[in-house]
Design a protein around this motif. Structure first.
Motif, PDB file in Angstrom:
ATOM      1  N   ARG A 268      52.195  27.958  75.698  1.00  0.00           N
ATOM      2  CA  ARG A 268      53.520  27.306  75.820  1.00  0.00           C
ATOM      3  C   ARG A 268      53.340  25.949  76.523  1.00  0.00           C
ATOM      4  O   ARG A 268      53.966  24.959  76.302  1.00  0.00           O
ATOM      5  N   PHE A 269      52.526  26.230  77.529  1.00  0.00           N
ATOM      6  CA  PHE A 269      52.318  24.874  78.578  1.00  0.00           C
ATOM      7  C   PHE A 269      51.123  24.307  78.214  1.00  0.00           C
ATOM      8  O   PHE A 269      50.601  23.280  79.212  1.00  0.00           O
TER       9      PHE A 269
ATOM     10  N   PRO B 157      45.893  20.943  84.553  1.00  0.00           N
ATOM     11  CA  PRO B 157      47.066  20.137  85.065  1.00  0.00           C
ATOM     12  C   PRO B 157      48.495  20.815  84.845  1.00  0.00           C
ATOM     13  O   PRO B 157      49.505  20.568  85.507  1.00  0.00           O
ATOM     14  N   GLU B 158      48.594  21.764  84.121  1.00  0.00           N
ATOM     15  CA  GLU B 158      49.695  22.332  83.678  1.00  0.00           C
ATOM     16  C   GLU B 158      49.900  23.810  84.020  1.00  0.00           C
ATOM     17  O   GLU B 158      50.849  24.361  83.671  1.00  0.00           O
ATOM     18  N   ALA B 159      48.872  24.253  84.745  1.00  0.00           N
ATOM     19  CA  ALA B 159      48.810  25.840  84.913  1.00  0.00           C
ATOM     20  C   ALA B 159      49.146  26.736  83.848  1.00  0.00           C
ATOM     21  O   ALA B 159      49.850  27.838  83.948  1.00  0.00           O
TER      22      ALA B 159
ATOM     23  N   TYR C 250      41.960  23.801  87.833  1.00  0.00           N
ATOM     24  CA  TYR C 250      41.900  22.440  87.356  1.00  0.00           C
ATOM     25  C   TYR C 250      42.928  22.465  86.358  1.00  0.00           C
ATOM     26  O   TYR C 250      43.071  21.126  86.001  1.00  0.00           O
TER      27      TYR C 250
ATOM     28  N   LYS D 104      48.758  21.272  76.765  1.00  0.00           N
ATOM     29  CA  LYS D 104      48.632  20.032  75.964  1.00  0.00           C
ATOM     30  C   LYS D 104      47.394  19.841  75.136  1.00  0.00           C
ATOM     31  O   LYS D 104      47.261  18.907  74.620  1.00  0.00           O
ATOM     32  N   GLY D 105      46.521  20.828  75.440  1.00  0.00           N
ATOM     33  CA  GLY D 105      45.140  20.252  74.552  1.00  0.00           C
ATOM     34  C   GLY D 105      44.336  19.286  75.431  1.00  0.00           C
ATOM     35  O   GLY D 105      43.515  18.547  74.754  1.00  0.00           O
ATOM     36  N   CYS D 106      44.637  19.233  76.554  1.00  0.00           N
ATOM     37  CA  CYS D 106      43.800  18.049  77.207  1.00  0.00           C
ATOM     38  C   CYS D 106      42.204  18.300  77.236  1.00  0.00           C
ATOM     39  O   CYS D 106      41.489  17.433  77.283  1.00  0.00           O
ATOM     40  N   GLY D 107      41.838  19.632  77.207  1.00  0.00           N
ATOM     41  CA  GLY D 107      40.333  19.946  77.109  1.00  0.00           C
ATOM     42  C   GLY D 107      39.650  19.840  78.727  1.00  0.00           C
ATOM     43  O   GLY D 107      38.500  20.018  78.719  1.00  0.00           O
ATOM     44  N   VAL D 108      40.453  19.697  79.596  1.00  0.00           N
ATOM     45  CA  VAL D 108      39.755  19.595  81.213  1.00  0.00           C
ATOM     46  C   VAL D 108      39.168  20.979  81.450  1.00  0.00           C
ATOM     47  O   VAL D 108      37.790  20.956  81.909  1.00  0.00           O
TER      48      VAL D 108
ATOM     49  N   VAL E 245      55.546  22.363  76.335  1.00  0.00           N
ATOM     50  CA  VAL E 245      54.844  21.261  75.849  1.00  0.00           C
ATOM     51  C   VAL E 245      53.841  21.654  74.695  1.00  0.00           C
ATOM     52  O   VAL E 245      52.999  20.672  74.380  1.00  0.00           O
TER      53      VAL E 245
ATOM     54  N   ASN F 261      35.699  21.232  79.510  1.00  0.00           N
ATOM     55  CA  ASN F 261      35.036  20.141  80.068  1.00  0.00           C
ATOM     56  C   ASN F 261      34.381  20.583  81.439  1.00  0.00           C
ATOM     57  O   ASN F 261      32.981  20.386  81.694  1.00  0.00           O
ATOM     58  N   GLU F 262      35.125  21.483  82.105  1.00  0.00           N
ATOM     59  CA  GLU F 262      34.804  21.737  83.477  1.00  0.00           C
ATOM     60  C   GLU F 262      33.899  23.273  83.402  1.00  0.00           C
ATOM     61  O   GLU F 262      33.311  23.372  84.495  1.00  0.00           O
TER      62      GLU F 262
ATOM     63  N   TRP G  28      52.899  19.064  71.873  1.00  0.00           N
ATOM     64  CA  TRP G  28      52.280  17.810  72.293  1.00  0.00           C
ATOM     65  C   TRP G  28      50.588  17.823  71.808  1.00  0.00           C
ATOM     66  O   TRP G  28      50.209  16.785  71.467  1.00  0.00           O
TER      67      TRP G  28
END
Lengths: 88, 699
Positions: free
Chosen positions: A65-66, A49-51, A47, A68-72, A23, A75-76, A26
């Motif tokens: 590769r996995f 989400p995509e391991a 945390y 998505k750049g969500c940033g969790v 992904v 943030n954590e 993305w």
């Protein structure tokens, strides 16, 4: 998905055909870990989400590769050791 | 002359229902119909339509509500498709026998392999012979116009039957076309309010329609219903002509003939594919071929008369179907046309093309090839192949990434960036391992994890999640495998607290020993953020929008912990993805309890959803943590009736800290915030007092 010679038209998911889902396309931002600040708590790996982050001997291991750049993770992170940088 | 706008078919239908001044609108979301009922929610929320809006718990109930409302004399509208329409099926039959003139829009979607959302007519097939008027539209304008016409036809005393408006999912429902909105005054004049002849209201009349008919008379009543459907043909033509006079748009009657005048052969189509077929006919005509097109606008009542006329003029008929009647070899319209023409003397050969199943595009080239094939049949008088499938190659799916991976869920997924459900699922499967069967009622998880889960994930029918799970459990038990394979659900809140509740309750009561995991994002997220009974009070969702008149969801959320406790099951827990050790411990406890065969273990995990709660996706865990720290999501456990509050902050943070991060609450007034704070405080005290109680007295 695949078929089977013995049952015409059946649609199967075979375990051996599964794998990770790439992904990388993305994301807009990607995480960058500062090894000096990292305390190897493992929360980022827990945390993600995509391991995309796993814990290695030296600290977090990123497989982008996995990601998505969500940033969790950033943030954590209790040590503020992860920064989200824009992809080139 | 009304105003023009460019809009999706779903919006055109919603406008039609609004202009018809519908009075009761029961709803349930399902792609690709959902936005019809969202637009209607917006109209009502903004005071543009004065109607009762009912967020039903499932489609079977939804149509039950519609029949109930229509029986009581209200002009009623609803919409559905595919699995939802199938779930309504037995009520579809009832609507006919009760003679309720309600209108239902069906944004056609395949009723084949469950998780396909593309359009075809397999969903309307099982419903088409139950006595409803069945119409098919080709454009968004026709969809709006047909909505108005169907009320006038259905409510006519000569008809008094329910009516279905079929519009192709995606091709019409979600595609933008130019549409003229008639003026409300013009519609009011042409379509007066519904005056029900026999409403079940005892203060209005003293007769009401009944479904109780003596056995000996059924054959007679069936004949009478057929006569009514026959009579409705004249009404359909009248209404169509009257509409053309009043609004300037005519569509022909039960069928539209296109370039049939000196045709040797015709193609027969219905719905949006007709447009491409027209262009193919134009191309063939330009090449000197004498071919025409017949568009079926109504399939029930079936246009026998028109087909017989056309059959008398041509040498071959090619029927294009977007539905297969399995076991007969061919499609739905083909069977109808062929049997209609069978007894005619010297009828032409009829051939069938099955195309566009599951939403596969049927191109003008495809129609041209079909046209040439029919022309050949006309020439030779011989049928080379009675049923031809128009098939296309598919591009290969994305290759999975092969890597050494010992966890039960491979990395990556199709979930949104920052998806909380992914965090929960990975930790659940880490605890249970890959020798697990996962039952998954429709929800985001179905899209996200099927390609990456080493444990089999089975998509269960929405209202039957716990039922599927029960069947799997009993088979495992019979085969001596119940203590060797873990069995869990991974269900959203919709499949748990609303449409799934009946089968969970039954499984709990019977003592089935499996795990039920609900990941609760507090709305029907997969269909686009409609409310569930787990949506918190005052939240904005697309079916409880914030407008002039509405201010978000008015009701408090359902308390699933107490509902499951009422069933006296051995283990119940709430959990949070921000408290991972607590979450994993609870999954482990559920695994132990169920492996020991003691009964159902129920775990309800909150899943903050950036996409549906409207917060930045990096804050998924932060929002979850605040939910626990403010008391919005207490972490509790009920083990054999003993209540435990797991995390007790010394002082709860103010609820505003949690609410202000989420734009689904941005409209909240000070008053609403303090009401929510009071509710949280009350619930917190309640949990503390239950903890002090010791064992819940009914265990």
């Amino acid at each position: 998905m695949s078929g089977d010679e013995t049952v015409k038209g059946v649609i199967l998911l075979r375990r051996k055909d599964l794998g990770g889902r790439d992904v990388a396309s993305w994301r807009v931002y990607k995480p960058v870990v500062d090894g000096e600040k990292c305390v190897k708590c493992g929360l980022c790996a827990g945390y993600c989400p995509e391991a995309a982050i796993t814990m290695g001997e030296e600290g977090p291991v990123l497989d982008l590769r996995f990601c998505k750049g969500c940033g969790v993770c950033a943030n954590e992170c209790p040590a503020k050791a992860i920064a989200m940088e824009k992809e080139a | 002359m009304g105003e023009f706008d460019v809009m999706a078919g779903n919006k055109a239908v919603a406008h039609g229902a609004r202009l018809a001044r519908v009075e009761v609108v029961p709803v349930f979301p399902i792609t690709p119909q959902t936005t019809i009922v969202e637009y209607l929610a917006d109209f009502i929320a903004d005071g543009l339509l004065d109607a009762e809006y009912i967020q039903s718990e499932g489609e079977h109930s939804c149509l039950g509500m519609a029949v109930g409302a229509s029986l009581t004399g209200a002009r009623t509208f609803t919409a559905t498709c595919s699995q939802g329409l199938a779930y309504m099926h037995e009520v579809v039959a009832q609507a006919t026998s009760y003679r309720t003139p309600l209108v239902m829009a069906v944004a056609n979607r395949t009723l084949g392999w469950y998780w396909s959302i593309g359009p075809d007519y397999t969903d309307v097939m099982p419903e088409i012979n139950l006595g409803w008027i069945q119409s098919f539209v080709e454009s968004n304008q026709e969809a709006l116009d047909m909505t108005l016409q169907l009320y006038k036809v259905a409510e006519d005393r000569r008809v008094m039957l329910p009516a279905m408006l079929n519009l192709d999912g995606f091709y019409l429902s979600y595609s933008q076309e130019r549409v003229e909105l008639p003026e409300q005054e013009a519609v009011d004049e042409w379509l007066p309010p519904y005056e029900a002849p026999f409403p079940i209201d005892p203060t209005v009349g003293d007769s009401w329609s009944t479904n109780l008919v003596p056995q000996r008379l059924h054959t007679t009543y069936r004949r009478l219903l057929e006569e009514v459907l026959r009579d409705s043909e004249a009404v359909i033509r009248e209404v169509g002509e009257g509409f053309a006079t009043a609004f300037g748009r005519g569509y022909g009657g039960l069928v539209e003939r296109y370039r049939c005048d000196d045709a040797d052969s015709v193609l027969v189509t219905m719905g949006s594919m007709t447009t491409a077929a027209r262009r193919a006919v134009d191309r063939l005509r330009a090449g000197g071929e004498r071919i025409g097109l017949v568009k079926l606008r109504f399939m029930r009542p079936f246009p026998h008369q028109e087909l017989a006329e056309i059959a008398g003029q041509v040498d071959a008929i090619g029927v294009v179907d977007r539905a297969v009647l399995h076991g007969t070899g061919g499609g739905l319209a083909f069977t109808d046309v062929k049997s209609s023409l069978y007894n005619l003397e010297d009828g032409p050969p009829v051939v069938n093309f099955v195309a566009g199943m599951g939403g596969d595009d049927i191109s003008i080239d495809d129609f041209q090839a079909m046209g040439r094939s029919v022309l050949r049949t006309a020439e030779t008088g011989r049928i080379d192949q009675e049923v031809r499938y128009i098939e296309h190659e598919a591009p290969p799916p994305p290759e999975p990434v092969k890597l050494d991976w010992d966890q039960p869920v491979y990395p990556g997924s199709d979930g949104c960036a920052g998806c909380g459900s992914s965090i929960i699922f990975r930790h659940l499967m880490k605890v249970l391992g890959e020798e697990t069967i996962v039952i998954n009622p429709p929800s985001c998880a179905t899209i996200n994890y099927n390609p990456v889960s080493k444990a089999p994930m089975i998509l269960a029918n929405y209202a039957a999640g716990a039922a599927f799970e029960t069947g799997v459990y009993r088979a495992l038990r019979k085969k001596g495998k119940a203590d060797k394979v873990y069995l869990t659900s991974f269900s959203g809140d919709g499949g748990t607290v609303d449409i799934g509740l009946q089968s969970i309750s039954a499984a709990a009561e019977r003592g089935e020993s499996f795990i039920w995991v609900c990941y609760d994002n507090e709305a029907y997220m997969n269909t686009g953020v409609q409310r569930s009974s787990s949506t918190p009070m005052f939240a904005h969702t697309t079916s409880t929008p914030v407008g002039e008149v509405w201010r978000g969801k008015p009701q408090r959320r359902k308390d699933m912990v107490m509902i499951m406790a009422a069933h006296r099951i051995p283990y119940i827990a709430t959990a949070s993805l921000a408290y991972l050790p607590d979450l994993e411990r609870k999954f482990r406890r559920a695994a132990e309890v169920t492996r020991a065969g003691r009964g159902l273990a129920y775990i309800h995990v909150q899943q903050p959803c950036a996409t549906g709660w409207y917060f930045p996706e990096e804050k998924t865990v932060e929002v979850a943590r605040l939910a626990v720290q403010t008391g919005a999501w207490p972490l509790v456990e009920v083990e054999d009736g003993l209540v435990k509050l797991n995390i007790k902050p010394r002082e709860l943070k103010p609820i505003g800290d949690y609410l202000k991060l989420q734009r689904r609450f941005r409209h909240l007034s000070e008053e609403q915030i303090s009401l929510l704070q009071e509710e949280v405080n009350r619930d917190w005290e309640r949990w503390l007092s239950l903890e002090r109680l010791g064992k819940l007295p009914w265990y």
